[in-house]
Design a protein around this motif. Structure first.
Motif, PDB file in Angstrom:
ATOM      1  N   GLU A  70       0.865  -1.173   0.000  1.00  0.00           N
ATOM      2  CA  GLU A  70       0.000   0.000   0.000  1.00  0.00           C
ATOM      3  C   GLU A  70       0.903   1.224   0.000  1.00  0.00           C
ATOM      4  O   GLU A  70       1.603   1.495   0.969  1.00  0.00           O
ATOM      5  CB  GLU A  70      -0.894  -0.039   1.244  1.00  0.00           C
ATOM      6  CG  GLU A  70      -2.008   0.937   1.237  1.00  0.00           C
ATOM      7  CD  GLU A  70      -2.939   0.711   2.427  1.00  0.00           C
ATOM      8  OE1 GLU A  70      -4.027   1.296   2.407  1.00  0.00           O
ATOM      9  OE2 GLU A  70      -2.582  -0.030   3.361  1.00  0.00           O
ATOM     10  N   LEU A  71       0.924   1.949  -1.120  1.00  0.00           N
ATOM     11  CA  LEU A  71       1.819   3.096  -1.267  1.00  0.00           C
ATOM     12  C   LEU A  71       1.393   4.269  -0.402  1.00  0.00           C
ATOM     13  O   LEU A  71       2.198   4.901   0.258  1.00  0.00           O
ATOM     14  CB  LEU A  71       1.872   3.534  -2.722  1.00  0.00           C
ATOM     15  CG  LEU A  71       2.410   2.473  -3.683  1.00  0.00           C
ATOM     16  CD1 LEU A  71       2.204   2.905  -5.107  1.00  0.00           C
ATOM     17  CD2 LEU A  71       3.860   2.199  -3.393  1.00  0.00           C
ATOM     18  N   LEU A  72       0.129   4.575  -0.449  1.00  0.00           N
ATOM     19  CA  LEU A  72      -0.491   5.610   0.383  1.00  0.00           C
ATOM     20  C   LEU A  72      -1.707   4.971   1.013  1.00  0.00           C
ATOM     21  O   LEU A  72      -2.079   3.856   0.652  1.00  0.00           O
ATOM     22  CB  LEU A  72      -0.915   6.807  -0.478  1.00  0.00           C
ATOM     23  CG  LEU A  72       0.189   7.526  -1.241  1.00  0.00           C
ATOM     24  CD1 LEU A  72      -0.416   8.521  -2.215  1.00  0.00           C
ATOM     25  CD2 LEU A  72       1.127   8.239  -0.296  1.00  0.00           C
ATOM     26  N   ASP A  73      -2.325   5.667   1.893  1.00  0.00           N
ATOM     27  CA  ASP A  73      -3.511   5.125   2.533  1.00  0.00           C
ATOM     28  C   ASP A  73      -4.557   4.786   1.477  1.00  0.00           C
ATOM     29  O   ASP A  73      -5.150   5.669   0.869  1.00  0.00           O
ATOM     30  CB  ASP A  73      -4.070   6.139   3.534  1.00  0.00           C
ATOM     31  CG  ASP A  73      -5.136   5.531   4.418  1.00  0.00           C
ATOM     32  OD1 ASP A  73      -5.072   4.313   4.664  1.00  0.00           O
ATOM     33  OD2 ASP A  73      -6.029   6.270   4.853  1.00  0.00           O
TER      34      ASP A  73
END
Length: 183
Positions: free
Chosen positions: A102-105
């Protein structure tokens, strides 16, 4: 612009009424700034417009989709799809699919790799090459199905894909099985 020109332009655009007066240079400056802000807003593009237009300018970015429920992007080079067809359809290579992290939320990257059977490294093994990437906000069967369909749309020869390796994520398994039932 000279004060007279600003006044005449504002008057022609009905921005001020005849009863309103421009009594000082500050008022003229305020009217000029308001006019510039209105022009700037016309030239601004939404994030969606920027993403969609980037599909036309960036070779690696091949598909951006906006649906009621999600946004997603599929990235690949044509040579990747040709290699996958050559080595995973006609050869014995496996298309490995993995939702890495997961790169960002809430923003996920699912990447793929395949073994390039046409090359041999110094250890006598075939190297792994990166395949298409998939950026998405939901890890659902529908999302992964959409990813698989985008690959088939771009290269219909992939429809008979024989081998897909994955991390047993049920949504990924079901989505890819919907498109590649014989894999």
């Amino acid at each position: 612009m000279l004060t007279d020109q600003v006044y005449n332009e504002l008057d022609q655009n009905s921005a001020i009424t005849m009863s309103e007066t421009l009594c000082n240079p500050k008022m003229v400056q305020n009217k000029k700034m308001a006019s510039k802000k209105a022009e700037t807003k016309k030239d601004m593009h939404s994030e969606a417009e920027v993403l969609v237009s980037s599909v036309q300018n960036i070779d690696l970015l091949n598909s951006v989709a906006f649906t009621k429920d999600q946004y997603l992007s599929v990235n690949y080079l044509p040579s990747m799809l040709n290699d996958i067809h050559k080595f995973c359809m006609l050869g014995n290579s496996i298309l490995h699919v993995d939702t890495t992290f997961e790169l960002l939320d809430g923003l996920w990257l699912t990447d793929t790799t395949y073994t390039h059977e046409g090359l041999v490294n110094l250890n006598g093994k075939n190297p792994e090459f990166p395949g298409p990437g998939f950026w998405h906000f939901r890890k659902t069967r529908e999302s992964y199905r959409r990813f698989a369909y985008e690959l088939v749309i771009a290269h219909p020869g992939l429809l008979g894909l024989k081998k897909v390796g994955h991390d047993l994520d049920q949504a990924l398994v079901n989505g890819f099985t919907d498109v590649f039932p014989n894999a």
